[in-house]
Design a protein around this motif. Structure first.
Motif, short mmCIF file in Angstrom:
data_model
loop_
_atom_site.label_atom_id
_atom_site.label_comp_id
_atom_site.label_asym_id
_atom_site.label_seq_id
_atom_site.Cartn_x
_atom_site.Cartn_y
_atom_site.Cartn_z
N GLU A 157 26.49 98.69 62.31
CA GLU A 157 27.15 97.39 62.41
C GLU A 157 28.49 97.42 61.67
OE1 GLU A 157 26.31 92.76 61.21
OE2 GLU A 157 24.63 94.09 61.62
N VAL A 158 29.50 96.83 62.29
CA VAL A 158 30.82 96.74 61.68
C VAL A 158 30.85 95.50 60.80
CG1 VAL A 158 33.28 96.54 62.14
CG2 VAL A 158 31.85 97.91 63.66
N VAL A 201 37.21 102.72 63.23
CA VAL A 201 37.14 101.45 62.52
C VAL A 201 36.82 101.76 61.06
CG1 VAL A 201 34.69 100.99 62.92
CG2 VAL A 201 36.27 99.09 62.64
N LYS A 240 27.89 95.84 66.70
CA LYS A 240 28.31 97.23 66.86
C LYS A 240 29.43 97.43 67.88
CE LYS A 240 23.84 99.23 65.67
NZ LYS A 240 22.79 100.15 66.12
N LYS A 241 29.89 96.38 68.55
CA LYS A 241 30.90 96.53 69.60
C LYS A 241 32.18 95.79 69.26
CE LYS A 241 27.78 97.34 73.46
NZ LYS A 241 27.37 96.92 74.79
N ILE A 242 33.30 96.45 69.59
CA ILE A 242 34.63 95.88 69.38
C ILE A 242 35.41 96.03 70.68
CG2 ILE A 242 36.82 96.21 68.18
CD1 ILE A 242 35.27 97.03 65.74
N GLU A 282 31.88 101.18 71.01
CA GLU A 282 30.57 100.99 70.41
C GLU A 282 30.41 101.96 69.24
OE1 GLU A 282 25.85 101.10 71.59
OE2 GLU A 282 27.35 101.23 73.17
N CYS A 317 33.64 106.13 67.13
CA CYS A 317 32.78 105.46 68.11
C CYS A 317 31.78 106.43 68.73
CB CYS A 317 33.62 104.76 69.17
SG CYS A 317 34.56 105.81 70.24
N ASP A 327 35.58 99.80 57.48
CA ASP A 327 35.10 98.61 56.79
C ASP A 327 34.74 99.00 55.37
OD1 ASP A 327 32.69 99.95 57.10
OD2 ASP A 327 31.83 98.50 58.49
N VAL A 372 40.27 93.29 62.59
CA VAL A 372 39.26 92.98 63.61
C VAL A 372 38.87 91.51 63.45
CG1 VAL A 372 36.95 93.51 64.47
CG2 VAL A 372 38.41 95.35 63.58
N GLN A 427 36.58 88.30 63.96
CA GLN A 427 35.15 88.02 64.12
C GLN A 427 34.99 86.86 65.09
OE1 GLN A 427 32.81 89.91 62.41
NE2 GLN A 427 34.56 91.09 61.70
N GLN A 472 35.63 91.58 67.59
CA GLN A 472 34.27 92.10 67.48
C GLN A 472 33.37 91.28 68.40
OE1 GLN A 472 32.82 92.42 63.51
NE2 GLN A 472 30.92 93.41 64.13
#
Length: 134
Positions: free
Chosen positions: A89-90, A63, A36-38, A85, A72, A65, A125, A127, A32
């Motif tokens: 928020e992830v 994604v 908002k982006k991974i 994107e 996306c 969570d 994912v 962090q 991440q």
């Protein structure tokens, strides 16, 4: 034996005959970048990945969570990675799924040899905070 013109020669794309050219692209890491982006990095990519300019909402990568699944809203393709994107928020503890449904869609990303990306499910994912992994 044979005249020179009939001898076997390497093809125009010798990388197709390399030892690992038969391996399909698969997920190597999922990080991440911000809320908002991974960034998803793939292994075994020959040359580059092709996403066929498919609209982001049809990209078969999601994604999940604590608030549920989200598709996306935008992506940026790199040589062997993609930055996804999302609209919200992830949250920490999120996992990524790709090409995991019975019908993943019309455009599964593939590499130069048209080898499709392998499906994956519940890929964690990572962090990133303060320049280091947590």
């Amino acid at each position: 034996l044979y005249p020179f013109c009939f001898q076997w020669r390497p093809p125009f794309f010798p990388e197709l005959y390399m030892e690992d050219s038969w391996k399909a692209p698969e997920v190597g890491s999922v990080v991440q970048l911000d809320g908002k982006k991974i960034r998803v990095e793939f292994q075994n990519v020959l040359h580059s990945l092709h996403f066929f300019e498919v609209p982001p909402e049809l990209l078969p990568i999601e994604v999940e969570d604590e608030e549920g699944l989200q598709t996306c809203v935008g992506y940026t393709a790199e040589k062997n990675a993609v930055v996804l994107e999302f609209s919200r928020e992830v949250k920490p503890g999120a996992v990524l799924h790709g090409m995991w449904r019975m019908n993943p869609g019309s455009s599964v990303p593939c590499d130069f040899t048209r080898m499709p990306v392998l499906s994956f499910y519940n890929f964690p994912v990572q962090q990133v905070k303060n320049g280091g992994k947590t």
